[in-house]
Design an enzyme around this catalytic site. Sequence first.
Site, PDB file in Angstrom:
ATOM      1  N   PRO A  89       0.816  -1.226   0.000  1.00  0.00           N
ATOM      2  CA  PRO A  89       0.000   0.000   0.000  1.00  0.00           C
ATOM      3  C   PRO A  89       0.847   1.272   0.000  1.00  0.00           C
ATOM      4  O   PRO A  89       0.330   2.345  -0.293  1.00  0.00           O
ATOM      5  CB  PRO A  89      -0.801  -0.100   1.308  1.00  0.00           C
ATOM      6  CG  PRO A  89      -0.713  -1.528   1.731  1.00  0.00           C
ATOM      7  CD  PRO A  89       0.589  -2.027   1.204  1.00  0.00           C
ATOM      8  N   GLU A 116       3.394  -8.192   8.882  1.00  0.00           N
ATOM      9  CA  GLU A 116       3.348  -6.715   8.864  1.00  0.00           C
ATOM     10  C   GLU A 116       4.244  -6.140   7.785  1.00  0.00           C
ATOM     11  O   GLU A 116       4.310  -4.926   7.607  1.00  0.00           O
ATOM     12  CB  GLU A 116       3.737  -6.134  10.227  1.00  0.00           C
ATOM     13  CG  GLU A 116       2.970  -6.700  11.422  1.00  0.00           C
ATOM     14  CD  GLU A 116       1.495  -6.968  11.159  1.00  0.00           C
ATOM     15  OE1 GLU A 116       0.783  -6.035  10.764  1.00  0.00           O
ATOM     16  OE2 GLU A 116       1.060  -8.117  11.348  1.00  0.00           O
ATOM     17  N   ARG A 154      -2.359 -10.165 -20.183  1.00  0.00           N
ATOM     18  CA  ARG A 154      -3.317 -10.032 -21.276  1.00  0.00           C
ATOM     19  C   ARG A 154      -2.840  -9.075 -22.353  1.00  0.00           C
ATOM     20  O   ARG A 154      -3.386  -9.069 -23.459  1.00  0.00           O
ATOM     21  CB  ARG A 154      -4.692  -9.620 -20.753  1.00  0.00           C
ATOM     22  CG  ARG A 154      -4.733  -8.272 -20.082  1.00  0.00           C
ATOM     23  CD  ARG A 154      -6.036  -8.057 -19.363  1.00  0.00           C
ATOM     24  NE  ARG A 154      -7.171  -7.918 -20.268  1.00  0.00           N
ATOM     25  CZ  ARG A 154      -7.429  -6.820 -20.978  1.00  0.00           C
ATOM     26  NH1 ARG A 154      -6.638  -5.765 -20.888  1.00  0.00           N
ATOM     27  NH2 ARG A 154      -8.460  -6.771 -21.777  1.00  0.00           N
ATOM     28  N   ASP A 169      -8.009  -1.284 -27.370  1.00  0.00           N
ATOM     29  CA  ASP A 169      -7.695   0.029 -27.933  1.00  0.00           C
ATOM     30  C   ASP A 169      -8.646   1.080 -27.393  1.00  0.00           C
ATOM     31  O   ASP A 169      -8.259   2.182 -27.079  1.00  0.00           O
ATOM     32  CB  ASP A 169      -7.800  -0.001 -29.466  1.00  0.00           C
ATOM     33  CG  ASP A 169      -6.683  -0.811 -30.077  1.00  0.00           C
ATOM     34  OD1 ASP A 169      -5.684  -1.041 -29.369  1.00  0.00           O
ATOM     35  OD2 ASP A 169      -6.814  -1.211 -31.236  1.00  0.00           O
TER      36      ASP A 169
HETATM   37  C1  9WO Z   1      -0.507  -4.358   8.202  1.00  0.00           C
HETATM   38  C2  9WO Z   1      -0.971  -3.509   9.158  1.00  0.00           C
HETATM   39  C3  9WO Z   1      -1.481  -3.728  10.421  1.00  0.00           C
HETATM   40  C4  9WO Z   1      -1.878  -2.632  11.171  1.00  0.00           C
HETATM   41  C5  9WO Z   1      -1.784  -1.358  10.667  1.00  0.00           C
HETATM   42  C6  9WO Z   1      -1.277  -1.133   9.386  1.00  0.00           C
HETATM   43  C7  9WO Z   1      -0.875  -2.230   8.672  1.00  0.00           C
HETATM   44  N1  9WO Z   1      -0.373  -2.276   7.466  1.00  0.00           N
HETATM   45  C8  9WO Z   1      -0.137  -3.550   7.196  1.00  0.00           C
HETATM   46  C9  9WO Z   1       0.441  -3.940   5.961  1.00  0.00           C
HETATM   47  O1  9WO Z   1       0.684  -3.089   5.125  1.00  0.00           O
HETATM   48  N2  9WO Z   1       0.680  -5.240   5.778  1.00  0.00           N
HETATM   49  C10 9WO Z   1       1.177  -5.691   4.526  1.00  0.00           C
HETATM   50  C11 9WO Z   1       0.385  -6.871   4.077  1.00  0.00           C
HETATM   51  C12 9WO Z   1       2.628  -6.018   4.508  1.00  0.00           C
HETATM   52  C13 9WO Z   1       2.996  -6.234   3.057  1.00  0.00           C
HETATM   53  C14 9WO Z   1       2.067  -7.190   2.348  1.00  0.00           C
HETATM   54  N3  9WO Z   1       0.714  -6.940   2.685  1.00  0.00           N
HETATM   55  C15 9WO Z   1      -0.082  -6.218   1.858  1.00  0.00           C
HETATM   56  C16 9WO Z   1       0.158  -5.809   0.572  1.00  0.00           C
HETATM   57  N4  9WO Z   1      -1.266  -5.794   2.205  1.00  0.00           N
HETATM   58  N5  9WO Z   1      -1.791  -5.067   1.208  1.00  0.00           N
HETATM   59  C17 9WO Z   1      -0.950  -5.061   0.191  1.00  0.00           C
HETATM   60  C18 9WO Z   1      -1.188  -4.340  -1.007  1.00  0.00           C
HETATM   61  C19 9WO Z   1      -0.341  -4.444  -2.092  1.00  0.00           C
HETATM   62  C20 9WO Z   1      -0.597  -3.692  -3.225  1.00  0.00           C
HETATM   63  N6  9WO Z   1      -1.647  -2.876  -3.280  1.00  0.00           N
HETATM   64  C21 9WO Z   1      -2.490  -2.769  -2.257  1.00  0.00           C
HETATM   65  C22 9WO Z   1      -2.284  -3.493  -1.102  1.00  0.00           C
END
Ligand code: 9WO
Length: 246
Positions: A89, A116, A154, A169
């Site tokens: 994220p 995490e 794709r 397109d």
């Molecule tokens: C866990 C967490 C717990 C409490 C408060 C904040 C927190 N953030 C996270 C977190 O980011 N965990 C991730 C889980 C660690 C890396 C992999 N994870 C992940 C990737 N969750 N969401 C994504 C992701 C990837 C790409 N686009 C959107 C979401």
Amino acid sequence: MRLDVITLFPDFVAQCAAIGVIGRAQERGLLALHAWNPRDYATDAYRRVDERPFGGGPGMVMLIEPLRAALNAARAADAKPARTIYLSPQGVRLDQAKVVQLAQRERIILLCGRYEGVDERFLQHEVDEEISIGDYVLSGGELAAAVLIDAIGRLQDGALNDAQSAQQDSFSDGLLDCPHYTRPEQHALGAVPKVLMSGDHAKIAKWRRKQALGRTWQRRPDLLAKLKLNREDEKLLLEYQQDTKC
Ligand code: 9WO
């Protein structure tokens, strides 16, 4: 194109890419997918891939060494240089322009985090780019990697049939899609717009363009703001706006 995925759940990623257009792209040799499990590279008796975070707090952090060994194995499996992307994220937001850009590369390695996240030193030294598929938290990077694999796969030459390519397109010009209809022409839920039954292909193309412009204006003004419309598109959008007023 070759895609390598570093993941604690290699079967899940492989399953996601086994069906439909992407499954066929793999069968046709347009896309080669390889998964690498950091657990296979853990050296201790328990095959640990995570540890408690320094500084305290809840949850676990992925260890550098099993990740580094898995990444090195992936890199060494092919001589072509690869770009390494971490899905999180905290990354730059993915859009279709970025997908088109990535689809042109010969080789990409996708890194999926769990728990995490990953030790920051590994990200700083081994990752070229961090990408987010949207502003929400998942329980791991695998679903985001599957999204990227699908969007990139794709676009490989020969993955889509002719009809799908033409459709592509019409999306990559930055507009939302027009509405679609099929039989029956008359239904309790409504009739099909008359123009689509007219057989006048120029008129139909114009109507679809007008719908695409109008829906983008109504639903995604942010997308429309990025575009410079030509005179014909301006006219069609104005017509749509006047149609929707009454
Ligand atoms: C866990 C967490 C717990 C409490 C408060 C904040 C927190 N953030 C996270 C977190 O980011 N965990 C991730 C889980 C660690 C890396 C992999 N994870 C992940 C990737 N969750 N969401 C994504 C992701 C990837 C790409 N686009 C959107 C979401």
